[in-house]
Scaffold this motif. Structure first.
Motif, PDB file in Angstrom:
ATOM      1  N   GLY A  32       0.846  -1.186   0.000  1.00  0.00           N
ATOM      2  CA  GLY A  32       0.000   0.000   0.000  1.00  0.00           C
ATOM      3  C   GLY A  32       0.881   1.235   0.000  1.00  0.00           C
ATOM      4  N   VAL A  33       0.407   2.303  -0.666  1.00  0.00           N
ATOM      5  CA  VAL A  33       1.140   3.567  -0.721  1.00  0.00           C
ATOM      6  C   VAL A  33       0.198   4.699  -0.333  1.00  0.00           C
ATOM      7  N   ALA A  34       0.639   5.545   0.577  1.00  0.00           N
ATOM      8  CA  ALA A  34      -0.147   6.725   0.951  1.00  0.00           C
ATOM      9  C   ALA A  34       0.543   7.971   0.410  1.00  0.00           C
ATOM     10  N   GLU A  35      -0.224   8.830  -0.260  1.00  0.00           N
ATOM     11  CA  GLU A  35       0.295  10.083  -0.803  1.00  0.00           C
ATOM     12  C   GLU A  35      -0.745  11.170  -0.594  1.00  0.00           C
ATOM     13  N   GLU A  36      -0.345  12.267   0.053  1.00  0.00           N
ATOM     14  CA  GLU A  36      -1.302  13.323   0.374  1.00  0.00           C
ATOM     15  C   GLU A  36      -1.463  14.363  -0.722  1.00  0.00           C
ATOM     16  N   GLU A 109      -1.844  -0.754  -3.954  1.00  0.00           N
ATOM     17  CA  GLU A 109      -3.010   0.043  -3.564  1.00  0.00           C
ATOM     18  C   GLU A 109      -2.566   1.468  -3.242  1.00  0.00           C
ATOM     19  N   ILE A 110      -3.195   2.447  -3.889  1.00  0.00           N
ATOM     20  CA  ILE A 110      -2.862   3.857  -3.666  1.00  0.00           C
ATOM     21  C   ILE A 110      -3.934   4.489  -2.791  1.00  0.00           C
ATOM     22  N   ILE A 111      -3.495   5.135  -1.722  1.00  0.00           N
ATOM     23  CA  ILE A 111      -4.424   5.780  -0.798  1.00  0.00           C
ATOM     24  C   ILE A 111      -4.104   7.270  -0.755  1.00  0.00           C
TER      25      ILE A 111
END
Length: 459
Positions: A32-36, A109-111
């Motif tokens: 999973g990857v989190a990008e604001e 998965e991009i969050i």
């Protein structure tokens, strides 16, 4: 089944984070990857890609003038800043889409959320108000421009805002002495902006070879950039529609815009790393070992946030090496000792290996230098010169460093970097047949060792 939601959770979808996520997923990891903000990071969204597009745009003013020497008549011309910005934005949107599709194709998965670290295996997703767990966490949040505590600093911009100015200023002062400062000084100057660059030290581009630094300063001034060394701003005041700058010397400068390019700092504030036991350096950088592992076994970091070598290709290599080692069963370390680097100043700089000063600290060296006007400039009328320098170990004949200033220096240094990385000797350079007529042929035809100060006269 794993007791965690993910095998790997990456915080930050810049160049290093994206590469690590894709490669880890290719090995079968659930990622999973989190990008604001936007996928692509500093380089793609607000760094090297849009900056290089601006550099291209800024060259046309000279090229129009130089065309006359080759028989071309260039008619009435004008420049529209808003068109450049709009076209740049379209390209960034395209690249952003490619990065997203590549991650999705890899099964990542991009969050879209700011993420913070709660503990060794837990990440909080702020936008979704929930927590997820991961066997390993990778920090790849990059860095952000440093803005000094100067009265009136709210009136200044950084390189981030320079890409989105509503209007091109008529006058600008660029503060700083690194590659971002010299690149933007060249961009604004080439686009017709009256440009001054201030640097608090005696000579900018600290860390690069001294000959390159000195010649770059000469060439930039010839192009019209007002270089002011040993100079800094004490305060900024907005007055009568313009900015009034008081320098530390007491001198007053008036301008329409001030851009600070005085370094970048890791984006670790408020990330929860110290609370999770991750050791940080004085500037907030994440301390890692040769495998990019932090002081917490399950948490890793790559890219600018580690402040090792803040370059996009290095972040990509670090991310790839991390994934190969942890998920691919390989033992991969990144060698930070030899890194080819290009600076898209005007003229360009390309460098790999040791500077003359660094090499002298290690032992006896031989130097080979040349400075000349390129063939194109004989008809164009341009007085811009190319400079090349080889630093060679006197005992082993190994080429320790190559330094180039001139058109295409960035392209040249990539190829030369292969030879230096492989440990090529000066004799092997000499044995290579030259490609004529090119500037690059000088690299394999330099025979006389440098003994006296270089005569810097146009040929």
């Amino acid at each position: 089944m794993s007791k965690y939601n993910y095998d790997l959770f990456v915080i930050g979808a810049g160049s290093g984070g994206v590469r690590a996520a894709r490669i880890a997923a290719s090995y079968g990891a659930k990622v999973g990857v989190a990008e604001e903000y936007r996928v692509g990071g500093t380089c793609v969204i607000r760094g090297c890609v849009p900056k290089k597009l601006f550099v291209y745009a800024s060259h046309y003013s000279e090229e129009f003038e130089e065309a006359a020497g080759f028989g071309w008549t260039v008619g009435e011309r004008s420049f529209d800043w808003k068109t450049l910005v709009a076209n740049k934005d379209k390209e960034i949107d395209r690249l952003n889409g490619i990065y997203i599709r590549n991650l999705e194709k890899a099964g990542v998965e991009i969050i879209q959320s700011r993420a913070t670290v709660r503990d060794a295996h837990t990440v909080r997703l702020e936008a979704e108000d929930r927590e997820v767990t991961a066997e390993r966490i990778l920090i790849a949040v990059g860095a952000t421009p440093y803005m000094p505590d100067v009265p009136g600093i709210e009136h200044a911009i950084s390189s981030n805002e320079a890409f989105h100015l509503e209007e091109l200023p008529k006058r600008i002062v660029v503060v700083g002495g690194g590659y971002i400062a010299v690149e933007f000084a060249g961009i604004f100057n080439g686009l017709g902006v009256e440009t001054k660059q201030l640097y608090r030290g005696p000579l900018f581009m600290r860390g690069f070879d001294d000959d390159l630094r000195e010649m770059l300063a000469e060439e930039m001034m010839k192009k019209g950039v007002g270089l002011r060394m040993n100079s800094d701003i004490a305060s900024i005041v907005k007055k009568d529609g313009e900015l009034e700058l008081t320098l530390t010397s007491g001198e007053i400068l008036k301008t329409d815009a001030v851009m600070y390019a005085t370094g970048r700092i890791p984006l670790t504030r408020g990330l929860g790393l110290e609370e999770a036991g991750v050791k940080l350096g004085k500037s907030g950088q994440v301390i890692v070992d040769e495998y990019s592992k932090t002081s917490v076994d399950s948490i890793y970091a790559v890219g600018d946030v580690t402040d090792r070598a803040n370059l996009t290709p290095v972040a990509i290599r670090e991310g790839h090496a991390f994934a190969d080692t942890v998920y691919g069963g390989k033992d991969v370390k990144v060698d930070h000792s030899i890194i080819p680097t290009a600076v898209f100043s005007q003229p360009e700089m390309g460098t790999v290996g040791l500077t003359e000063a660094q090499a002298r600290e290690r032992g006896e060296i031989d130097l080979y230098k040349t400075a000349f006007r390129g063939l194109k400039n004989t008809l164009s009328g341009s007085q811009e010169r190319t400079f090349m320098k080889l630093v060679v170990d006197a005992k082993t004949d190994k080429v320790l460093g190559v330094h180039i200033l001139g058109q295409g220096a960035g392209e040249l240094i990539q190829a030369v970097g292969i030879a230096v990385t492989m440990g090529a000797t000066k004799a092997q350079f000499d044995a290579t047949i030259a490609v004529h007529p090119t500037a690059a042929e000088e690299l394999v035809t330099l025979r006389e060792k440098w003994q006296a100060p270089l005569v810097k006269a146009a040929s």
